[in-house]
Design a protein around this motif. Structure first.
Motif, PDB file in Angstrom:
ATOM      1  N   GLU A 174       9.652 -53.697 -21.734  1.00 34.75           N
ATOM      2  CA  GLU A 174      10.373 -52.888 -20.751  1.00 34.75           C
ATOM      3  C   GLU A 174       9.408 -52.279 -19.731  1.00 34.75           C
ATOM      4  N   THR A 175       9.942 -52.029 -18.534  1.00 35.75           N
ATOM      5  CA  THR A 175       9.240 -51.240 -17.529  1.00 35.75           C
ATOM      6  C   THR A 175      10.021 -49.954 -17.334  1.00 35.75           C
ATOM      7  N   ILE A 176       9.423 -48.847 -17.732  1.00 36.78           N
ATOM      8  CA  ILE A 176      10.103 -47.550 -17.715  1.00 36.78           C
ATOM      9  C   ILE A 176       9.421 -46.647 -16.688  1.00 36.78           C
ATOM     10  N   GLY A 177      10.208 -46.032 -15.843  1.00 29.99           N
ATOM     11  CA  GLY A 177       9.692 -45.092 -14.868  1.00 29.99           C
ATOM     12  C   GLY A 177       9.911 -43.662 -15.330  1.00 29.99           C
ATOM     13  N   ILE A 178       8.973 -42.794 -15.001  1.00 25.47           N
ATOM     14  CA  ILE A 178       9.120 -41.360 -15.240  1.00 25.47           C
ATOM     15  C   ILE A 178       8.977 -40.658 -13.895  1.00 25.47           C
ATOM     16  N   ILE A 179      10.017 -39.922 -13.501  1.00 25.89           N
ATOM     17  CA  ILE A 179       9.990 -39.230 -12.222  1.00 25.89           C
ATOM     18  C   ILE A 179      10.271 -37.743 -12.432  1.00 25.89           C
ATOM     19  N   GLY A 180       9.967 -36.964 -11.433  1.00 22.15           N
ATOM     20  CA  GLY A 180      10.170 -35.521 -11.499  1.00 22.15           C
ATOM     21  C   GLY A 180       9.301 -34.838 -10.471  1.00 22.15           C
ATOM     22  N   GLU A 182      18.246 -39.674 -18.605  1.00 22.02           N
ATOM     23  CA  GLU A 182      17.662 -41.010 -18.748  1.00 22.02           C
ATOM     24  C   GLU A 182      18.738 -42.031 -18.439  1.00 22.02           C
ATOM     25  N   GLY A 183      18.404 -43.052 -17.645  1.00 21.90           N
ATOM     26  CA  GLY A 183      19.408 -44.049 -17.300  1.00 21.90           C
ATOM     27  C   GLY A 183      18.878 -45.047 -16.296  1.00 21.90           C
ATOM     28  N   ASN A 184      19.779 -45.737 -15.596  1.00 19.24           N
ATOM     29  CA  ASN A 184      19.344 -46.735 -14.620  1.00 19.24           C
ATOM     30  C   ASN A 184      18.721 -46.043 -13.409  1.00 19.24           C
ATOM     31  N   ALA A 185      17.944 -46.819 -12.651  1.00 23.25           N
ATOM     32  CA  ALA A 185      17.150 -46.238 -11.569  1.00 23.25           C
ATOM     33  C   ALA A 185      18.021 -45.562 -10.519  1.00 23.25           C
ATOM     34  N   LYS A 186      19.132 -46.182 -10.131  1.00 25.18           N
ATOM     35  CA  LYS A 186      19.960 -45.621  -9.063  1.00 25.18           C
ATOM     36  C   LYS A 186      20.512 -44.253  -9.442  1.00 25.18           C
ATOM     37  N   ASP A 187      21.047 -44.129 -10.657  1.00 27.86           N
ATOM     38  CA  ASP A 187      21.623 -42.849 -11.077  1.00 27.86           C
ATOM     39  C   ASP A 187      20.556 -41.771 -11.188  1.00 27.86           C
ATOM     40  N   MET A 188      19.395 -42.132 -11.729  1.00 27.82           N
ATOM     41  CA  MET A 188      18.346 -41.138 -11.908  1.00 27.82           C
ATOM     42  C   MET A 188      17.748 -40.708 -10.563  1.00 27.82           C
ATOM     43  N   ILE A 189      17.663 -41.628  -9.619  1.00 25.18           N
ATOM     44  CA  ILE A 189      17.142 -41.275  -8.296  1.00 25.18           C
ATOM     45  C   ILE A 189      18.114 -40.341  -7.577  1.00 25.18           C
ATOM     46  N   ASN A 190      19.413 -40.590  -7.713  1.00 28.16           N
ATOM     47  CA  ASN A 190      20.399 -39.684  -7.118  1.00 28.16           C
ATOM     48  C   ASN A 190      20.290 -38.284  -7.715  1.00 28.16           C
ATOM     49  N   VAL A 229       9.715 -47.211  -7.923  1.00 27.50           N
ATOM     50  CA  VAL A 229      10.453 -46.955  -9.162  1.00 27.50           C
ATOM     51  C   VAL A 229      11.772 -47.735  -9.160  1.00 27.50           C
ATOM     52  N   ALA A 230      12.491 -47.689  -8.029  1.00 24.59           N
ATOM     53  CA  ALA A 230      13.767 -48.400  -7.931  1.00 24.59           C
ATOM     54  C   ALA A 230      13.580 -49.913  -8.042  1.00 24.59           C
ATOM     55  N   LYS A 231      12.460 -50.421  -7.510  1.00 21.29           N
ATOM     56  CA  LYS A 231      12.237 -51.861  -7.483  1.00 21.29           C
ATOM     57  C   LYS A 231      11.828 -52.421  -8.835  1.00 21.29           C
ATOM     58  N   VAL A 265      14.505 -44.554   0.257  1.00 19.14           N
ATOM     59  CA  VAL A 265      14.389 -45.265  -1.017  1.00 19.14           C
ATOM     60  C   VAL A 265      14.909 -46.683  -0.832  1.00 19.14           C
ATOM     61  N   SER A 266      14.118 -47.666  -1.239  1.00 21.41           N
ATOM     62  CA  SER A 266      14.514 -49.059  -1.037  1.00 21.41           C
ATOM     63  C   SER A 266      14.024 -49.925  -2.186  1.00 21.41           C
ATOM     64  N   ASP A 267      14.833 -50.909  -2.570  1.00 23.02           N
ATOM     65  CA  ASP A 267      14.376 -51.907  -3.533  1.00 23.02           C
ATOM     66  C   ASP A 267      14.178 -53.264  -2.854  1.00 23.02           C
ATOM     67  N   LYS A 268      14.266 -53.277  -1.503  1.00 18.40           N
ATOM     68  CA  LYS A 268      14.009 -54.505  -0.745  1.00 18.40           C
ATOM     69  C   LYS A 268      13.480 -54.143   0.633  1.00 18.40           C
ATOM     70  N   ASN A 269      12.182 -54.341   0.836  1.00 15.80           N
ATOM     71  CA  ASN A 269      11.592 -54.119   2.143  1.00 15.80           C
ATOM     72  C   ASN A 269      11.271 -55.445   2.814  1.00 15.80           C
TER      73      ASN A 269
END
Length: 424
Positions: A54-60, A228-236, A210-212, A402-406
């Motif tokens: 897994e690839t897990i991100g930690i943000i805050g 804890e959850g998917n990137a989109k929900d956690m970023i919101n 993180v989103a990508k 925030v972008s997952d496609k540049n």
């Protein structure tokens, strides 16, 4: 632990904060009965699991405990309570260059760090070419590290850390070192690790990355695991924490912030630039402004491809004919990327009388590339054919896209792409 690479169970980290060094000494020697320290809880009963591959991100936000939990996982720090279990060889990109001897040459430091990581000289011999090729600092590897530029130093430190074939890669804000070309090389190596099914724990303020890259994201806030959850929900959710709404957290959720609430100034929801470049004739004043996302929340963090709104509230202190409301986005290097104004958009109000207040509302889609930008707003006009700036706020607030496609450049053309096989 069969399918787990990392298990963090009920981990707490408490620091004792003393007002004076003598209080620390007296406490250590047991010479006082009354506590002379305050407790700072860097982590409060944090638990999570990371599966292999897994690839897990930690943000805050800053001070949320991100780096602390990584240091505990890697063994740099010990938890006050709780347990951490690791299954696999770890390579940690935390404080690049930690353990380097500045008097040693680059080559000597490569072997020194390899030994610290548990490798024999023969194992480091086998990795040396890859390390030197990745660092790409030429003959400087034979010079003492004290002669290196900061860029060369972090390139070598990164190359050592990332080329030891770990099973678990832990990254703390380390992918943004060096120039843009070296950063591209770092991200390519990161993607190679992910493609190989390595386990990655990733801490970054770069929300686009993180989103990508991340399969799941853990959100920390003031030492607590908020969600804890998917990137989109956690970023919101993180966007709301960024707006200092953490006092509205209830049961792991943050209450919605209604942008129609007129009880306080809109701009009070943002961290404003203390060095904003502000000037004007004083005939009008920008008394408030806001950025609002597609959900109606005040935010300076916008998801690429979504709609958002900029509002500018101006009070007129003189009679002004045909005032112009404007906004501009610039890069942090100062390059103007895009913007518009009410004259370009052919929207006018005619005569603004003294004491009148108007709100200009700009609605559009966010098509800039993911990254950090600065927003400028102003009220201008023309008098007798000459340009006049009534009030300008240059670089008043930072904006994160925030972008997952540049794509290439500053702006996404939003191309619709098809590929068809054809006969010759």
């Amino acid at each position: 632990m069969d399918n787990l690479a990392i298990r963090v169970e009920d981990v707490c980290k408490v620091y004792k904060l003393y007002d004076k060094p003598s209080d620390r000494l007296k406490d250590a020697l047991g010479l006082v009965r009354k506590n002379r320290f305050k407790e700072h809880h860097a982590l409060n009963h944090v638990s999570f699991e990371v599966k292999k591959g897994e690839t897990i991100g930690i943000i805050g936000t800053n001070g949320s405990g991100k780096s602390t939990i990584l240091k505990i996982i890697t063994g740099v720090l010990s938890p006050t309570s709780g347990e951490v279990e690791i299954d696999g060889r770890i390579s940690a990109l935390l404080e690049l260059g930690a353990g380097f001897n500045m008097e040693y040459t680059g080559i000597e430091n490569v072997y020194l760090n390899g030994m610290m990581m548990g490798f024999s000289r023969e194992e480091m011999d086998a990795r040396l070419d890859d390390i030197l090729k990745f660092a790409d600092i030429g003959d400087f590897v034979h010079q003492p590290c004290k002669t290196y530029s900061s860029g060369m130093f972090v390139r070598l430190a990164f190359a050592v850390a990332i080329n030891i074939d770990p099973e678990i890669l832990i990254v703390d804000e380390a992918l943004s070192v060096g120039d843009v070309f070296f950063q591209a090389k770092c991200y390519k190596k990161f993607e190679d690790f992910k493609a190989q099914g390595k386990t990655i724990l990733f801490v970054s303020h770069d929300i686009s990355s993180v989103a990508k890259y991340c399969d799941r994201v853990i959100l920390l806030n003031k030492g607590d695991k908020l969600a804890e959850g998917n990137a989109k929900d956690m970023i919101n959710l993180y966007k709301k924490v960024l707006l200092k709404n953490s006092d509205k957290i209830t049961g792991g959720k943050i209450l919605e912030n209604d942008a129609s609430d007129g009880k306080k100034l809109w701009k009070s929801n943002y961290q404003l630039n203390p060095d904003v470049n502000e000037y004007g004739t004083g005939e009008a004043e920008i008394i408030d402004f806001a950025l609002i996302d597609e959900y109606g929340n005040y935010t300076n963090c916008i998801q690429k491809g979504t709609s958002f709104t900029i509002k500018s509230k101006v009070k007129f202190l003189s009679d002004i004919q045909d005032p112009i409301f404007t906004y501009t986005f610039k890069t942090v290097q100062g390059t103007a990327v895009t913007g518009t104004n009410t004259m370009f958009e052919k929207v006018g109000i005619g005569m603004a009388k003294t004491g009148d207040t108007y709100v200009a509302t700009f609605r559009q889609n966010m098509d800039m590339q993911g990254g950090e930008y600065l927003l400028s707003i102003s009220c201008t006009g023309y008098v007798g054919g000459e340009f006049r700036a009534y009030h300008r706020l240059y670089d008043v607030v930072g904006v994160t896209v925030v972008s997952d496609k540049n794509t290439v450049g500053f702006y996404d053309m939003n191309s619709e792409v098809t590929i068809e096989k054809c006969d010759e």
